[in-house]
Every structure is written in C-alpha cells, then in structure tokens.
Design a protein around this motif. Structure first.
Motif, short mmCIF file in Angstrom:
data_model
loop_
_atom_site.label_atom_id
_atom_site.label_comp_id
_atom_site.label_asym_id
_atom_site.label_seq_id
_atom_site.Cartn_x
_atom_site.Cartn_y
_atom_site.Cartn_z
N UNK A 1 0.82 -1.22 0.00
CA UNK A 1 0.00 0.00 0.00
C UNK A 1 0.85 1.27 0.00
N UNK A 2 2.10 1.15 0.42
CA UNK A 2 2.94 2.35 0.62
C UNK A 2 3.22 3.05 -0.70
N UNK A 3 2.91 4.33 -0.78
CA UNK A 3 3.13 5.08 -2.02
C UNK A 3 4.44 5.88 -1.95
N UNK A 4 5.25 5.61 -0.93
CA UNK A 4 6.58 6.21 -0.81
C UNK A 4 6.56 7.73 -0.81
N UNK A 5 5.57 8.30 -0.14
CA UNK A 5 5.54 9.77 -0.06
C UNK A 5 6.67 10.27 0.85
N UNK A 6 7.16 9.38 1.69
CA UNK A 6 8.30 9.64 2.59
C UNK A 6 7.97 10.61 3.73
N UNK A 7 6.69 10.87 3.93
CA UNK A 7 6.34 11.79 5.02
C UNK A 7 6.75 11.21 6.37
N UNK A 8 6.66 9.89 6.51
CA UNK A 8 7.02 9.28 7.80
C UNK A 8 8.50 9.51 8.12
N UNK A 9 9.37 9.40 7.12
CA UNK A 9 10.81 9.59 7.37
C UNK A 9 11.16 11.06 7.50
N UNK A 10 10.56 11.88 6.63
CA UNK A 10 11.06 13.25 6.52
C UNK A 10 10.31 14.25 7.39
N UNK A 11 9.14 13.88 7.87
CA UNK A 11 8.36 14.87 8.63
C UNK A 11 8.25 14.56 10.11
N UNK A 12 8.14 13.28 10.46
CA UNK A 12 7.76 13.03 11.85
C UNK A 12 8.69 12.14 12.67
N UNK A 13 9.34 11.18 12.06
CA UNK A 13 10.10 10.23 12.89
C UNK A 13 11.22 10.96 13.63
N UNK A 14 11.13 11.04 14.96
CA UNK A 14 12.09 11.86 15.69
C UNK A 14 13.43 11.18 15.91
N UNK A 15 13.49 9.88 15.67
CA UNK A 15 14.72 9.16 16.01
C UNK A 15 15.47 8.62 14.79
N UNK A 16 14.91 8.82 13.61
CA UNK A 16 15.57 8.30 12.41
C UNK A 16 15.45 6.79 12.31
N UNK A 17 14.39 6.23 12.88
CA UNK A 17 14.20 4.78 12.80
C UNK A 17 13.83 4.34 11.38
N UNK A 18 13.37 5.28 10.58
CA UNK A 18 13.02 4.96 9.20
C UNK A 18 14.01 5.62 8.25
N UNK A 19 14.55 4.83 7.36
CA UNK A 19 15.48 5.39 6.37
C UNK A 19 15.08 4.92 4.98
N UNK A 20 15.44 5.72 4.01
CA UNK A 20 15.19 5.35 2.62
C UNK A 20 16.41 4.59 2.12
#
Lengths: 61, 309
Positions: free
Chosen positions: B263-282
């Motif tokens: 389902x993920x459309x790779x908008x990257x909002x989770x990585x670039x806008x909110x994740x405070x710890x950098x747990x998500x990387x591209x």
C-alpha cells in the motif's frame, strides 16, 4: 547490523540474500520481455493505438 | 504553516510529471490529440492516452488493447501479446515500486489536491484494498481476454466501465472539443461520469481512495514494493513506538510492521516529517539515505489525512 523488518518473514541471512537478488532477477526478466516486445514490433502497434482516440474506452459510443 | 521541504519537492515533481505526460497544449488549435513519436513511451502513472494533451501511452490502456485483440493479431500472424507494455511496467515497478504513485501519477496528485478541501475526513476500510487486485486481474486481464465478440475481439473493461482518469482527461475534454461526438454520449457516458464524480467526492473525505481500492496500476506496482530498488528500512532499536509515522501516513500503513507494504506510495512523510529518532530510512539500491526531520512533530498531532480505517 540493524535488523530489517522490510518483510514480515523471519529475516535469516538466506532470506536477506534472496531479497537482494530478487530485484536483479526481476530487472532481467522484464528487460527481456521489453526487448522481446521491441523485436516483435509491438511498440509500433502501441503507437498506432495511442495515436487514435478510443471512443469506447472513454465512454462515448 | 508552510509544507516541509520534502513535501514541497514532491508536489513540484508531481506537477512536473503531470505536465511531462500531458504536455501537448496545442490540441485546441489542432483539434486532435498528440500523435508524435513520444507516444511510444510508457507513462509511469495512470494517464489516459486518449487525453488530447497526453504525450505518452497509458500502460493499463495499452495492455488491455493488446490483450483484447490478441486473437485477431495471432490470426494475422502478429505476436502482439503485451510483452513490450508488460516489460515497461515491470521495469518501472522493479526500479521504483509504488514510489511512482506518490511522485509521478497525475490522478494521485488530483486526489491529494481534493483531499486538502476542508471537510470531515474518513478512513478507507482495509478490506477494500483487495478491490484493486480484483480490478487488475478481472477487468484488465481476464475479461478483455476471455469475453469476446463474434469476431474474436474483447472489450477494454477497465477503461470502458471504470477508469475515472479516462473520463476526466479524455471523455469530458473530447465532448467539449467535438460537438459532433455529443449525440454518441449515452448511458455509458453517464455511468462513467457518475463513477468519476463519486471518486472525486470520495477523495475529498478520504485520502487517495482510488489508489487504495481500485487502481490496477497501483496494484501492479504494489506487488513490487518488497523487491523494488527503492525501499524503506526500519530500525526497531531506534523506534520509540510513538506512532507518529502511522498518524501521518496517507494510506494508513502500520509502518513499523510493514514499511514495504504494497500500500505504501513512498511519499516519505514518515521519514522526513515526523520520525524523531531516524528509525526509518530510505534505501536506494542498497544505499541508505537517512532523512530525520529537522523539527520533530508532536506525537499527539491530529491526523492530517484521515487515513484511519
């Protein structure tokens, strides 16, 4: 190395290696399909279709 | 409040793709659609090639056309079975997965614009996500191949009965441009208009409903999300389970469980806008790109895109 949860399956070394190889295999397969299509002159057929309006496709007629 | 830099960049790139795939603005003068050589190129997103401004071919439309005429072409000794179109789609899917949906689809962009209209926001029931796979399998592949007339010719089921992009980009403009066609617009056209209006209204209250429930191209690219060269990587050790990634996700993914969900459309909002710890990387072809937001969003921020189901 940090754990990768890109997939739900348990990430053994073997699984990780397979996941890394999969894109290459897929690229080769689809590149082969693409080239086969080119060899069969399919782009010309696609071009013919794309140059005309398909009225049935857009709900007219 | 101004949009985050990555989101602004994404909007510009979406707009750029919209104009690249719909770049023939001479149609009001020429009175016809673009017929140049660029139309041999595959549009990455859902973009009707009967649109007067379209400069590329729609992969779903072309695949259906080839499949519905496969009997006739084989009888004529021509092996047009869709390998070129499928090859184009597969290469795009393997390279990008649904990154295309988030960054290069004109109809996705339209749904995002509509969702910005202030209104009550609702989720999309998760079970409906299977609809797009049914549409891909039945309306794009099986029915055009199997249901044929006495000449052996099938119908473009998805384009004819469902595709709202075709109605918006081609059906409506063609009727406006060509008064001669207006008498031919009957019940089928009315049906397609109703589908279009329903999808547009649904987009106001839900985030990207067509992409999530009906789009066969999104379903196809989604199959590649786990394998494509563009991936999201999740570091469980760095995650604080604050849930910010899910709250900002426009398609309601449990990012910490399935960062590479179909389902993920790779908008990257989770990585670039909110994740405070950098747990998500591209991850692009094995190269990690860490994109921690400069100002982490508060974890109790209200849901922006009404993505919950």
């Amino acid at each position: 190395m940090q754990p990768d949860r890109g997939a739900r399956m348990p990430l053994t070394t073997e699984t990780t290696a397979r996941l890394r190889k999969t894109p290459l295999v897929l690229l080769v397969v689809f590149l082969a399909l693409f080239l086969l299509g080119v060899a069969l002159d399919e782009p010309l057929r696609v071009l013919e279709q794309a140059r005309s309006i398909c009225l049935e496709c857009i709900g007219i007629g | 409040m101004s949009a985050p830099p990555m989101e602004t960049l994404r909007k510009w790139i979406q707009a750029l793709w919209f104009f690249l795939t719909n770049g023939f603005w001479g149609f009001p003068v020429s009175g016809t659609l673009y017929q140049g050589p660029l139309k041999v190129l595959c549009s990455p997103g859902l973009n009707c090639y009967s649109c007067p401004a379209a400069t590329t071919f729609c992969p779903i439309g072309s695949l259906q056309q080839l499949l519905m005429g496969v009997r006739l072409s084989l009888q004529a000794g021509q092996i047009y079975v869709g390998t070129y179109v499928l090859g184009c789609m597969g290469l795009l899917g393997t390279l990008c997965g649904r990154f295309i949906c988030g960054w290069a689809c004109p109809f996705g962009l339209l749904q995002e614009w509509l969702h910005r209209i202030p209104s009550p926001k609702y989720g999309v029931p998760r079970v409906l996500r299977w609809g797009k796979y049914l549409v891909l399998l039945l309306m794009v592949v099986v029915l055009p191949l199997v249901v044929v007339d006495s000449f052996g010719m099938g119908k473009p089921w998805f384009c004819k009965f469902l595709c709202p992009a075709g109605t918006l980009e081609a059906g409506v403009p063609m009727l406006l441009l060509s008064p001669d066609l207006r008498p031919a617009a009957g019940l089928l056209y009315l049906h397609k208009l109703i589908v279009l209006i329903a999808v547009l209204l649904w987009s106001v209250v839900s985030s990207r409903p067509f992409c999530r429930t009906l789009c066969p191209l999104g379903a196809f690219y989604g199959l590649f999300n786990r394998f494509s060269l563009i991936q999201l990587k999740f570091n469980a050790d760095a995650c604080t389970k604050c849930g910010a990634c899910r709250r900002v996700c426009p398609v309601d993914i449990r990012v910490e469980q399935t960062p590479n969900s179909a389902e993920c459309i790779r908008c990257l909002r989770c990585c670039t806008e909110v994740c405070p710890t950098g747990a998500l990387t591209l991850d692009i072809a094995g190269f990690g790109v860490r994109m921690t937001p400069s100002a982490p969003a508060a974890s109790d921020e209200p849901i922006q895109q009404g993505a919950r189901s």
